[in-house]
Design an enzyme around this catalytic site. Structure first.
Site, PDB file in Angstrom:
ATOM      1  CE1 TYR A 114      40.844  88.914  20.988  1.00  0.00           C
ATOM      2  CE2 TYR A 114      42.718  88.065  19.750  1.00  0.00           C
ATOM      3  CZ  TYR A 114      41.609  87.852  20.555  1.00  0.00           C
ATOM      4  OH  TYR A 114      41.298  86.572  20.938  1.00  0.00           O
ATOM      5  CD1 TRP A 116      44.468  85.464  23.616  1.00  0.00           C
ATOM      6  CD2 TRP A 116      45.070  84.053  25.257  1.00  0.00           C
ATOM      7  NE1 TRP A 116      43.515  84.482  23.692  1.00  0.00           N
ATOM      8  CE2 TRP A 116      43.871  83.595  24.686  1.00  0.00           C
ATOM      9  CE3 TRP A 116      45.647  83.317  26.281  1.00  0.00           C
ATOM     10  CZ2 TRP A 116      43.227  82.448  25.131  1.00  0.00           C
ATOM     11  CZ3 TRP A 116      45.013  82.172  26.721  1.00  0.00           C
ATOM     12  CH2 TRP A 116      43.806  81.756  26.142  1.00  0.00           C
TER      13      TRP A 116
END
Ligand SMILES: Nc1nc2c(c(=O)[nH]1)N[C@H]1C(S)=C(S)[C@@H](COP(=O)(O)OP(=O)(O)OC[C@H]3O[C@@H](n4cnc5c(=O)[nH]c(N)nc54)[C@H](O)[C@@H]3O)O[C@H]1N2
Ligand SMILES: Nc1nc2c(c(=O)[nH]1)N[C@H]1C(S)=C(S)[C@@H](COP(=O)(O)OP(=O)(O)OC[C@H]3O[C@@H](n4cnc5c(=O)[nH]c(N)nc54)[C@H](O)[C@@H]3O)O[C@H]1N2
Ligand SMILES: [Mo]
Length: 782
Positions: A114, A116
């Site tokens: 996980y 960005w």
């Protein structure tokens, strides 16, 4: 040396820009010429791209390299690294992956990864991690996200879709034209609109807010801090205790019902189960009326103000919007469901500028008028194991292999993870209760991380592979919330020995025999054309003219026109509910959900309900820890990205994160502006620098996220990372969303010697060896 200045178009999550390069050094990031409100976060990039914190060469944790079977996972983050050549590093990774796959199977590899990563879509590290692991046999993945995990799994039951929390809400154009009263739970902090996932070509939110203000719209900000009002806007601020919005919303419904201001026709035509909910609100089902007076005792908002707001909202075109933060809390499903029920009672869902919405200022681009065509996309493919855990249950999984957990009506079993592969995320930023995460992180046999910088996560890996930054490769970026697609030209050579994630995985896939499924036979240039080709096909089908790739690449950007038509959430459902039913079991808005009722969850009953969070100002624990900690997004960076940069440094005090505290709370503790403080609870403690903030309601403190985790042990984090204090529990068994906004703490002035911050010291690195030397053969032969 003559100065050779070059300029390259590029894109980041915090904005599009022109990279100005002199003799292979980035000297400036000039904002994109069509961006009306560029972010100062751009100014951190030159320093960070050339920083000493860059990872120069592949590196392996010393004891893991010596003998990985003896290496203690608990020593991660404390040992020196040994640099190795790429051939050695790639073989170590390939062999270890093959060993773990053979001995324990694909579900012993955790590849959720996980985070960005980059705005560039081709080189998006998380997507590439998935492609690589999926084509190599699969892995354990993560479902949902930290941003709106609770909403993602709740809303399909209520609305048949979670699109409204992704940014598909009644747009600003409709708001500016029709809304008269905008009630913003969690406020409209422009700070957060610096960011668009996938990249902001145009920071459009400030312009739209200004348009709305000029149209005479009234803003009501309901938040524990007045700072959530957009700068310079006239707003009415209603302070509210954190995590109690549900109680206030129920009381707003109560007022509408008892004063007969609710829209019975709307409820009858478009909703199911409102009657059962009304029984609860009126106290018929549990003996407690959810009146304004009842709510005042919970949320602290005077009953008269609640009643007045209900009457005002019913009398005019009103839009209720909730920041995403509201659902990033224990029982975070409830305020979202209650907001929908309140909007249903007001009867304006599907009307221009009316109804409910989410996240209008949680991120730039939410509600931005934009044609509904695709953004550039890179596919991750399909995970052959089909195995994933709810995103925020990572530490639970690592600590409890074989244990069962409930999620969205089903029961899962945590896999036994032997190997973690992470690229493009920073779990020592994003996860809650980091001291618990440290214990969880010690369990797997091997942890592999690709990073560009020595982040806390990179420092806690066994094998670290240096990744290029976006400026060191060609890419294409854009967001489905933004009207621009940007060409991202390679502006710099790769730093030291760093390589593109794409190429690292290509070489690893070649070693393991799945290079072609991974690359599909395309290199960087071919992938860019392929991604662009799919985009062009989609846009042309929608009647948009699109130039050939070469023309786009030369121009540096593509622009979509602003649509003529306003976007109004659920307008077609309102116009004809028979022809356009919602994708719920009833085809209507489910104020009471039979399906959720059947799950039998006491932490998420069948209709919106006030449920006390595990920690809030009304909890027993508040006797010991009397302050509610909010952890908002940082103004000066994106999460932990660029924390060592110039813009972030300008907001630190004594090299530490600032914590905001109300004047009476500060005075009571003898804390003055600029003092170093310790913030603590039973889970941990961190240092920070106090800012005495009259905007905050007493009883609440705010410590923005993003300070790089800096701790030797569980006793003290030195830099101001709030996640040593937050609670690592699922928001409910229904959604298992993260709960960082539900934490109680105490603060005291720091007295005693002040420890230095080590967050930005690179780890000790021992002289390595190049390929083919004796020790490398020894290392590989295990
Ligand atoms: N207490 C608290 N915690 C929270 C939140 C909160 O509100 N409160 N919010 C949560 C939310 S909403 C989110 S989205 C998460 C964010 O959590 P993350 O997305 O994990 O945070 P970032 O700091 O953006 O981490 C991205 C990492 O990827 C690296 N990176 C960037 N580009 C590349 C690349 O090309 N290749 C590789 N290999 N690496 C790259 C960056 O250096 C950085 O370390 O945090 C969550 N955590
Ligand atoms: N500058 C910057 N912008 C960002 C990011 C970043 O890292 N930096 N991250 C981006 C990401 S990934 C995401 S998901 C979004 C998140 O967007 P949001 O979730 O909307 O952002 P937050 O800053 O966590 O919260 C917004 C406000 O909610 C208020 N609040 C907190 N708890 C409560 C509550 O219980 N009730 C009420 N009424 N108000 C409350 C806080 O005062 C806070 O300022 O932000 C995005 N924007
Ligand atoms: Mo997020």
């Amino acid at each position: 040396m003559p100065v050779n200045t070059q300029r390259f178009p590029s894109l980041s999550h915090w904005g599009a820009f022109t990279a100005v390069v002199e003799n292979d050094r980035l000297v400036a990031c000039e904002p994109f010429r069509y961006d009306p409100a560029p972010s100062p976060i751009l100014e951190s990039m030159p320093g960070m791209v050339h920083s000493d914190l860059r990872i120069a060469r592949p590196a392996v944790r010393k004891s893991w390299l010596r003998d990985r079977h003896q290496a203690s996972g608990a020593a991660r983050g404390t040992e020196p690294f040994v640099e190795v050549g790429w051939d050695v590093a790639l073989k170590l990774v390939a062999d270890e992956l093959a060993r773990v796959r053979a001995e324990h199977g694909a579900t012993s590899i955790f590849g959720g990864s996980y985070g960005w990563s980059s705005a560039g879509r081709l080189h998006h590290a998380r997507t590439l991690t998935h492609r690589f692991l999926y084509t190599g046999g699969g892995c354990v993945d993560q479902a949902g996200n930290y941003s709106w995990g609770a909403a993602q799994f709740l809303l399909p039951h209520i609305l048949g879709t979670y699109a409204p929390v992704t940014g598909r809400v009644t747009d600003w154009k409709s708001v500016a034209a029709h809304t008269r009263l905008l009630v913003a739970f969690g406020g409209l902090p422009l700070r957060n609109t610096q960011i668009t996932s996938g990249g902001a070509g145009e920071h459009s939110a400030p312009r739209w807010l200004e348009r709305a203000r000029q149209a005479g719209l009234e803003f009501v900000v309901i938040s524990p801090t007045r700072a959530d009002a957009p700068d310079g806007m006239p707003v009415r601020w209603i302070p509210i205790r954190p995590n109690t919005d549900t109680a206030m919303m129920l009381a707003l419904v109560h007022t509408l019902l008892v004063e007969n201001l609710h829209d019975a026709d709307f409820i009858g035509t478009y909703c199911t189960g409102f009657d059962k909910f009304a029984d609860y609100v009126l106290g018929k089902s549990d003996g407690t009326a959810k009146s304004a007076a009842w709510a005042e005792g919970i949320c602290g908002v005077p009953a008269a103000d609640i009643r007045a707001l209900a009457r005002q909202a019913a009398a005019t075109r009103s839009l209720l919007t909730c920041a995403w933060s509201l659902q990033r809390a224990h029982h975070g499903e409830q305020p979202y469901w209650a907001a929908i029920a309140l909007a249903a009672a007001l009867g304006q869902i599907g009307l221009p500028g009316g109804g409910f919405a989410f996240g209008h200022a949680s991120m730039n681009g939410v509600g931005n008028p934009r044609p509904g065509v695709a953004a550039p996309e890179m596919s991750a493919g399909r995970n052959p194991t089909g195995c994933s855990i709810p995103v925020a249950r990572t530490a639970d999984m690592l600590l409890n292999p074989g244990a069962q957990y409930e999620f969205n009506g089903g029961t899962g079993t945590y896999p036994d993870i032997k190997l973690i592969y992470w690229a493009g995320g920073n779990p020592f930023h994003h996860h809650q209760d980091l001291n618990r995460m440290v214990r969880a992180w010690s369990r797997p046999e091997t942890i592999i991380v690709h990073e560009s910088w020595w982040t806390p996560t990179a420092r806690r890996a066994d094998i670290v592979l240096p990744a290029t930054t976006t400026l060191e490769r060609n890419d294409i970026g854009g967001s489905s919330r933004d009207r621009y697609v940007l060409a991202m030209h390679q502006a710099l050579p790769p730093y030291a020995q760093s390589r593109n994630d794409f190429d690292i995985y290509r070489e690893l896939a070649a070693l393991a025999g799945h290079e072609t499924p991974y690359t599909e036979g395309r290199d960087e240039a071919q992938w860019l054309r392929h991604i662009y080709g799919k985009l062009a096909q989609n846009w042309r089908a929608a009647g948009m003219p699109v130039p050939e790739f070469e023309e786009f690449w030369r121009a540096g950007y593509l622009e979509l026109p602003e649509p003529e038509r306003e976007y109004v959430l659920f307008d077609s459902f309102r116009q004809d509910p028979e022809a356009h039913p919602l994708q719920t079991p009833s085809g209507k808005i489910e104020i009471y959900s039979e399906r959720i009722a059947a799950f039998g969850y006491d932490d998420c009953p069948a209709h919106p309900t006030w449920l006390e969070p595990a920690e809030w100002l009304g909890a027993k624990a508040a006797e010991r820890y009397p302050l509610h900690l909010m952890t908002p997004q940082p103004a000066d960076k994106l999460h932990s990205q660029l924390d060592a940069g110039k813009t972030s440094a300008s907001l630190k005090l004594h090299g530490r994160q600032r914590v905001y505290i109300s004047p009476p709370d500060a005075a009571r503790r003898g804390i003055a502006e600029g003092d170093l403080v310790k913030i603590y609870n039973d889970r941990g403690a961190c240092m920070a620098a106090a800012v005495v903030d009259p905007n905050l309601m007493p009883g609440v403190v705010a410590l923005p996220t993003g300070a790089w985790f800096d701790a030797d042990d569980a006793t003290l984090e030195r830099h101001g990372n709030p996640n040593v204090l937050t609670l690592d529990i699922g928001s409910s068994r229904l959604t298992q969303g993260p709960s960082p906004q539900s934490a109680l703490v105490e603060i005291c002035k720091w007295d005693g010697p002040v420890p230095a911050v080590h967050a930005f010291d690179a780890p000790a690195i021992e002289p390595g060896f190049e390929d083919g030397q004796a020790m490398s053969r020894q290392a590989i032969s295990h």
